[in-house]
Motif scaffolding. Structure first.
Motif, PDB file in Angstrom:
ATOM      1  N   THR A  91       0.848  -1.192   0.000  1.00  0.00           N
ATOM      2  CA  THR A  91       0.000   0.000   0.000  1.00  0.00           C
ATOM      3  C   THR A  91       0.884   1.243   0.000  1.00  0.00           C
ATOM      4  O   THR A  91       1.927   1.271   0.654  1.00  0.00           O
ATOM      5  CB  THR A  91      -0.911   0.048   1.242  1.00  0.00           C
ATOM      6  OG1 THR A  91      -0.089   0.170   2.383  1.00  0.00           O
ATOM      7  CG2 THR A  91      -1.786  -1.166   1.337  1.00  0.00           C
ATOM      8  N   THR A 132       0.840   5.483   0.543  1.00  0.00           N
ATOM      9  CA  THR A 132       0.069   6.621   1.024  1.00  0.00           C
ATOM     10  C   THR A 132       0.854   7.879   0.708  1.00  0.00           C
ATOM     11  O   THR A 132       2.043   7.950   0.993  1.00  0.00           O
ATOM     12  CB  THR A 132      -0.127   6.520   2.554  1.00  0.00           C
ATOM     13  OG1 THR A 132      -0.736   5.263   2.841  1.00  0.00           O
ATOM     14  CG2 THR A 132      -1.018   7.631   3.073  1.00  0.00           C
ATOM     15  N   ARG A 180       0.647  12.294   0.973  1.00  0.00           N
ATOM     16  CA  ARG A 180      -0.084  13.412   1.577  1.00  0.00           C
ATOM     17  C   ARG A 180       0.451  14.704   0.999  1.00  0.00           C
ATOM     18  O   ARG A 180       1.659  14.881   0.862  1.00  0.00           O
ATOM     19  CB  ARG A 180       0.150  13.399   3.103  1.00  0.00           C
ATOM     20  CG  ARG A 180      -0.450  14.619   3.825  1.00  0.00           C
ATOM     21  CD  ARG A 180       0.003  14.643   5.274  1.00  0.00           C
ATOM     22  NE  ARG A 180      -0.664  13.643   6.073  1.00  0.00           N
ATOM     23  CZ  ARG A 180      -1.743  13.884   6.830  1.00  0.00           C
ATOM     24  NH1 ARG A 180      -2.266  15.094   6.869  1.00  0.00           N
ATOM     25  NH2 ARG A 180      -2.285  12.925   7.549  1.00  0.00           N
ATOM     26  N   ILE A 215      -4.964  13.178   1.083  1.00  0.00           N
ATOM     27  CA  ILE A 215      -4.255  11.916   1.289  1.00  0.00           C
ATOM     28  C   ILE A 215      -4.712  10.952   0.201  1.00  0.00           C
ATOM     29  O   ILE A 215      -5.921  10.817  -0.032  1.00  0.00           O
ATOM     30  CB  ILE A 215      -4.573  11.350   2.684  1.00  0.00           C
ATOM     31  CG1 ILE A 215      -4.110  12.344   3.757  1.00  0.00           C
ATOM     32  CG2 ILE A 215      -3.933   9.986   2.894  1.00  0.00           C
ATOM     33  CD1 ILE A 215      -4.694  12.099   5.109  1.00  0.00           C
ATOM     34  N   LYS A 271      -4.554   7.038  -0.831  1.00  0.00           N
ATOM     35  CA  LYS A 271      -4.216   5.748  -0.226  1.00  0.00           C
ATOM     36  C   LYS A 271      -4.979   4.649  -0.957  1.00  0.00           C
ATOM     37  O   LYS A 271      -6.205   4.747  -1.085  1.00  0.00           O
ATOM     38  CB  LYS A 271      -4.645   5.785   1.257  1.00  0.00           C
ATOM     39  CG  LYS A 271      -4.093   4.662   2.075  1.00  0.00           C
ATOM     40  CD  LYS A 271      -4.507   4.822   3.528  1.00  0.00           C
ATOM     41  CE  LYS A 271      -4.107   3.595   4.293  1.00  0.00           C
ATOM     42  NZ  LYS A 271      -4.787   3.471   5.556  1.00  0.00           N
TER      43      LYS A 271
END
Ligand code: UDP
Length: 248
Positions: A2, A4, A6, A16, A18
């Motif tokens: 995964t 992520t 920001r 964000i 994700k």
């Protein structure tokens, strides 16, 4: 795996990304006067996130398509990914803020409207400012079209949506003894090219809310970011009060 990411979106929110989803985190940051004044206030992000959620749900039910997908308490919202249209749309029901400044600097921006804080604009007006310039600059419809930011059809659709957002919010707020003096909204295009209401809506950061009882007595009691702009009281208290009055 995964991933992520920001990044800061505007002055008070972070975006964000994700697992292929897009989220807005409403922070406690606040700025005014094109970023010249800035601070943080506890719970401010949560108030704006909860209020935006409240209004997005109402507006969707009224048939106005928005980027809202889900509320992730206390201060995060899942949204549909949009390409933001680089125009801020302002709706005004009463004279205040930069419109009043235009009167004060000798312009005559509106025919037949008193150049006075709180004067009513009977049919309301819709204005446009730039979004991605260092300071917001008022632009006319022709400049929006000349820059190819919107087609004539899209511009008319956005004006009509903004009028409907005003009608829905003003009616709800009046039942709660609150006047919607003016507000700013933004729109974006999704991957299918559909225009949706974006950003945040109906928060004290992006609207002027006035207590209706005080207005009837000839006073303007601000329940919004003007408390911060003009140091009229504690922002966290003011934002908690307006959230209680709107959401119950
Ligand atoms: N507004 C906003 N973001 C901006 C500019 C304006 O949310 O970058 C909102 C503001 O809070 C008010 C309305 O749009 O509710 C009209 O703002 P105005 O043009 O009067 O400018 P101001 O003097 O409030 O900056």
């Amino acid at each position: 795996m995964t991933t992520t990411t920001r990044e800061q979106a505007g002055k008070s929110k972070d975006v964000i990304k994700k697992d292929g989803k897009t989220f807005f985190e409403f922070t406690d940051r606040i700025t005014a006067f094109d970023g010249m004044k800035k601070d943080e206030y506890p719970d401010k992000g949560e108030v704006c996130c909860r209020l935006s959620t409240y209004w997005f749900e109402i507006l969707e039910k009224e048939g106005i398509p928005t980027h809202f997908r889900a509320f992730v308490p206390p201060n995060v919202m899942e949204v549909e990914y949009l390409e933001i249209i680089p125009v801020e749309v302002i709706w005004r029901n009463f004279v205040a803020g930069s419109l009043l400044k235009r009167y004060e600097s000798g312009e005559k921006p509106l025919v037949g409207i008193e150049p006075r804080l709180g004067a009513r604009i009977p049919e309301g007006i819709c204005e446009f400012t730039t979004k991605f310039e260092a300071t917001d600059r008022l632009i006319d419809e022709q400049e929006v079209l000349d820059n190819r930011w919107l087609t004539r059809e899209e511009l008319d659709m956005i004006k009509e949506s903004t009028r409907r957002v005003n009608n829905v919010m003003s009616a709800h707020l009046l039942e709660k003894g609150i006047i919607l003096a003016d507000f700013k909204i933004e729109f974006g295009k999704n991957l299918a090219g559909k225009i949706l209401l974006a950003d945040e809506v109906g928060t004290p950061d992006g609207c002027r809310f006035w207590d209706a009882g005080s207005y009837d007595e000839g006073r303007i009691e601000s329940l919004d970011k003007d408390v911060y702009r003009y140091e009229k009281g504690d922002l966290s208290d003011a934002y908690a009060t307006i959230m209680r009055r709107i959401c119950g």
